[in-house]
Design a protein around this motif. Structure first.
Motif, PDB file in Angstrom:
ATOM      1  N   TRP A   6      -1.269  13.239 -20.666  1.00 30.23           N
ATOM      2  CA  TRP A   6      -2.548  12.586 -20.410  1.00 30.23           C
ATOM      3  C   TRP A   6      -3.311  12.309 -21.692  1.00 30.23           C
ATOM      4  O   TRP A   6      -4.006  11.292 -21.790  1.00 30.23           O
ATOM      5  CB  TRP A   6      -3.406  13.430 -19.464  1.00 30.23           C
ATOM      6  CG  TRP A   6      -2.879  13.459 -18.076  1.00 30.23           C
ATOM      7  CD1 TRP A   6      -2.351  14.527 -17.427  1.00 30.23           C
ATOM      8  CD2 TRP A   6      -2.791  12.373 -17.146  1.00 30.23           C
ATOM      9  NE1 TRP A   6      -1.942  14.180 -16.165  1.00 30.23           N
ATOM     10  CE2 TRP A   6      -2.208  12.859 -15.964  1.00 30.23           C
ATOM     11  CE3 TRP A   6      -3.145  11.034 -17.209  1.00 30.23           C
ATOM     12  CZ2 TRP A   6      -1.977  12.054 -14.858  1.00 30.23           C
ATOM     13  CZ3 TRP A   6      -2.922  10.232 -16.097  1.00 30.23           C
ATOM     14  CH2 TRP A   6      -2.343  10.751 -14.941  1.00 30.23           C
ATOM     15  N   ARG A  43       3.948   1.548  -1.164  1.00 26.49           N
ATOM     16  CA  ARG A  43       4.584   1.687  -2.484  1.00 26.49           C
ATOM     17  C   ARG A  43       3.598   2.249  -3.501  1.00 26.49           C
ATOM     18  O   ARG A  43       3.956   3.098  -4.319  1.00 26.49           O
ATOM     19  CB  ARG A  43       5.144   0.343  -2.952  1.00 26.49           C
ATOM     20  CG  ARG A  43       6.494   0.012  -2.339  1.00 26.49           C
ATOM     21  CD  ARG A  43       7.127  -1.217  -2.987  1.00 26.49           C
ATOM     22  NE  ARG A  43       6.355  -2.423  -2.722  1.00 26.49           N
ATOM     23  CZ  ARG A  43       6.387  -3.108  -1.586  1.00 26.49           C
ATOM     24  NH1 ARG A  43       7.157  -2.698  -0.601  1.00 26.49           N
ATOM     25  NH2 ARG A  43       5.668  -4.203  -1.434  1.00 26.49           N
ATOM     26  N   ARG A  44       2.341   1.787  -3.458  1.00 33.18           N
ATOM     27  CA  ARG A  44       1.327   2.329  -4.376  1.00 33.18           C
ATOM     28  C   ARG A  44       1.082   3.814  -4.098  1.00 33.18           C
ATOM     29  O   ARG A  44       0.952   4.609  -5.038  1.00 33.18           O
ATOM     30  CB  ARG A  44       0.015   1.544  -4.252  1.00 33.18           C
ATOM     31  CG  ARG A  44       0.063   0.173  -4.873  1.00 33.18           C
ATOM     32  CD  ARG A  44      -1.311  -0.468  -4.966  1.00 33.18           C
ATOM     33  NE  ARG A  44      -1.999  -0.578  -3.699  1.00 33.18           N
ATOM     34  CZ  ARG A  44      -1.947  -1.630  -2.882  1.00 33.18           C
ATOM     35  NH1 ARG A  44      -1.197  -2.674  -3.196  1.00 33.18           N
ATOM     36  NH2 ARG A  44      -2.634  -1.645  -1.759  1.00 33.18           N
ATOM     37  N   LEU A  45       1.029   4.183  -2.831  1.00 32.59           N
ATOM     38  CA  LEU A  45       0.825   5.586  -2.471  1.00 32.59           C
ATOM     39  C   LEU A  45       1.992   6.444  -2.953  1.00 32.59           C
ATOM     40  O   LEU A  45       1.784   7.522  -3.517  1.00 32.59           O
ATOM     41  CB  LEU A  45       0.648   5.732  -0.955  1.00 32.59           C
ATOM     42  CG  LEU A  45       0.459   7.154  -0.439  1.00 32.59           C
ATOM     43  CD1 LEU A  45      -0.773   7.813  -1.066  1.00 32.59           C
ATOM     44  CD2 LEU A  45       0.352   7.153   1.079  1.00 32.59           C
ATOM     45  N   GLU A  46       3.215   5.967  -2.756  1.00 30.46           N
ATOM     46  CA  GLU A  46       4.383   6.705  -3.238  1.00 30.46           C
ATOM     47  C   GLU A  46       4.325   6.894  -4.754  1.00 30.46           C
ATOM     48  O   GLU A  46       4.620   7.972  -5.264  1.00 30.46           O
ATOM     49  CB  GLU A  46       5.667   5.985  -2.838  1.00 30.46           C
ATOM     50  CG  GLU A  46       5.979   6.076  -1.365  1.00 30.46           C
ATOM     51  CD  GLU A  46       7.149   5.198  -0.954  1.00 30.46           C
ATOM     52  OE1 GLU A  46       7.601   4.353  -1.768  1.00 30.46           O
ATOM     53  OE2 GLU A  46       7.613   5.358   0.184  1.00 30.46           O
ATOM     54  N   ALA A  47       3.938   5.844  -5.484  1.00 26.83           N
ATOM     55  CA  ALA A  47       3.844   5.935  -6.944  1.00 26.83           C
ATOM     56  C   ALA A  47       2.759   6.923  -7.347  1.00 26.83           C
ATOM     57  O   ALA A  47       2.944   7.710  -8.287  1.00 26.83           O
ATOM     58  CB  ALA A  47       3.573   4.558  -7.544  1.00 26.83           C
ATOM     59  N   LEU A  48       1.641   6.891  -6.640  1.00 25.23           N
ATOM     60  CA  LEU A  48       0.556   7.823  -6.935  1.00 25.23           C
ATOM     61  C   LEU A  48       0.988   9.263  -6.689  1.00 25.23           C
ATOM     62  O   LEU A  48       0.735  10.149  -7.518  1.00 25.23           O
ATOM     63  CB  LEU A  48      -0.669   7.483  -6.078  1.00 25.23           C
ATOM     64  CG  LEU A  48      -1.881   8.380  -6.252  1.00 25.23           C
ATOM     65  CD1 LEU A  48      -2.407   8.290  -7.677  1.00 25.23           C
ATOM     66  CD2 LEU A  48      -2.962   7.990  -5.262  1.00 25.23           C
ATOM     67  N   LEU A  49       1.649   9.497  -5.567  1.00 28.02           N
ATOM     68  CA  LEU A  49       2.118  10.854  -5.269  1.00 28.02           C
ATOM     69  C   LEU A  49       3.150  11.327  -6.289  1.00 28.02           C
ATOM     70  O   LEU A  49       3.138  12.485  -6.707  1.00 28.02           O
ATOM     71  CB  LEU A  49       2.689  10.918  -3.846  1.00 28.02           C
ATOM     72  CG  LEU A  49       1.668  10.731  -2.732  1.00 28.02           C
ATOM     73  CD1 LEU A  49       2.368  10.644  -1.381  1.00 28.02           C
ATOM     74  CD2 LEU A  49       0.634  11.840  -2.738  1.00 28.02           C
ATOM     75  N   GLU A  50       4.023  10.425  -6.708  1.00 25.04           N
ATOM     76  CA  GLU A  50       5.022  10.776  -7.716  1.00 25.04           C
ATOM     77  C   GLU A  50       4.347  11.111  -9.043  1.00 25.04           C
ATOM     78  O   GLU A  50       4.708  12.084  -9.708  1.00 25.04           O
ATOM     79  CB  GLU A  50       6.024   9.642  -7.910  1.00 25.04           C
ATOM     80  CG  GLU A  50       7.033   9.885  -9.016  1.00 25.04           C
ATOM     81  CD  GLU A  50       7.929  11.103  -8.793  1.00 25.04           C
ATOM     82  OE1 GLU A  50       8.433  11.650  -9.799  1.00 25.04           O
ATOM     83  OE2 GLU A  50       8.135  11.525  -7.638  1.00 25.04           O
ATOM     84  N   SER A  51       3.340  10.340  -9.439  1.00 25.04           N
ATOM     85  CA  SER A  51       2.652  10.636 -10.695  1.00 25.04           C
ATOM     86  C   SER A  51       1.897  11.960 -10.589  1.00 25.04           C
ATOM     87  O   SER A  51       1.822  12.713 -11.561  1.00 25.04           O
ATOM     88  CB  SER A  51       1.717   9.500 -11.103  1.00 25.04           C
ATOM     89  OG  SER A  51       0.659   9.366 -10.184  1.00 25.04           O
ATOM     90  N   GLN A  52       1.363  12.261  -9.413  1.00 23.42           N
ATOM     91  CA  GLN A  52       0.680  13.543  -9.208  1.00 23.42           C
ATOM     92  C   GLN A  52       1.684  14.700  -9.343  1.00 23.42           C
ATOM     93  O   GLN A  52       1.394  15.704  -9.994  1.00 23.42           O
ATOM     94  CB  GLN A  52       0.018  13.577  -7.838  1.00 23.42           C
ATOM     95  CG  GLN A  52      -0.757  14.843  -7.571  1.00 23.42           C
ATOM     96  CD  GLN A  52      -1.405  14.826  -6.190  1.00 23.42           C
ATOM     97  OE1 GLN A  52      -1.028  14.052  -5.316  1.00 23.42           O
ATOM     98  NE2 GLN A  52      -2.378  15.684  -6.001  1.00 23.42           N
ATOM     99  N   ARG A  94       0.833  -1.212   0.000  1.00 28.78           N
ATOM    100  CA  ARG A  94       0.000   0.000   0.000  1.00 28.78           C
ATOM    101  C   ARG A  94       0.863   1.257   0.000  1.00 28.78           C
ATOM    102  O   ARG A  94       0.575   2.214  -0.722  1.00 28.78           O
ATOM    103  CB  ARG A  94      -0.914  -0.010   1.217  1.00 28.78           C
ATOM    104  CG  ARG A  94      -1.905   1.109   1.229  1.00 28.78           C
ATOM    105  CD  ARG A  94      -2.853   0.960   2.382  1.00 28.78           C
ATOM    106  NE  ARG A  94      -3.654  -0.241   2.170  1.00 28.78           N
ATOM    107  CZ  ARG A  94      -4.889  -0.379   2.572  1.00 28.78           C
ATOM    108  NH1 ARG A  94      -5.478   0.581   3.225  1.00 28.78           N
ATOM    109  NH2 ARG A  94      -5.557  -1.480   2.344  1.00 28.78           N
TER     110      ARG A  94
END
Length: 84
Positions: free
Chosen positions: A56, A37-46, A35
Motif C-alpha cells: 500500500w 466481476r468488480r466485486l470479485e476483484a475487490l474481494l481478491e484484493s482484500q 458488478r
C-alpha cells in the motif's frame, strides 16, 4: 416467453437510459456481470491485503505522484497569471 415485472423493467430502463425491453434486459444483464466481476476483484484484493501481498505504501506514493503531475499539467495549461 418470459414474464417480466413491468415496474422493475421501467425502473431499470430509466436508470440504464434504455428505450426497448431488449436493450434494457441486455444492459441489466451486462451490469450484473460487470458488478460481480468488480466485486470479485475487490474481494481478491482484500484477501491479498490480509495476506500482506499488497504494498500500500508504494501505491500511495504512485497516487501522490500522479496527482502532482496532474496539478502541474493543469497549472501549465492555465498559463501565467491565470488560476489553475
Amino acid at each position: 416467453m418470459v414474464d417480466i415485472d413491468e415496474d422493475l423493467l421501467s425502473e431499470a430502463a430509466r436508470l440504464l437510459g434504455t428505450t426497448t425491453k431488449k436493450d434494457t434486459v441486455n444492459a441489466a444483464l451486462r451490469e450484473v456481470g460487470d458488478r460481480m466481476r468488480r466485486l470479485e476483484a475487490l474481494l481478491e484484493s482484500q484477501e491479498m491485503a490480509e495476506r500482506g501481498e499488497v504494498a500500500w505504501d508504494l501505491w500511495e506514493e504512485e497516487q501522490a505522484a500522479e496527482k502532482g503531475v496532474a496539478a502541474r499539467s493543469t497549472a501549465q495549461q492555465a498559463g501565467p497569471g491565470r488560476p489553475a
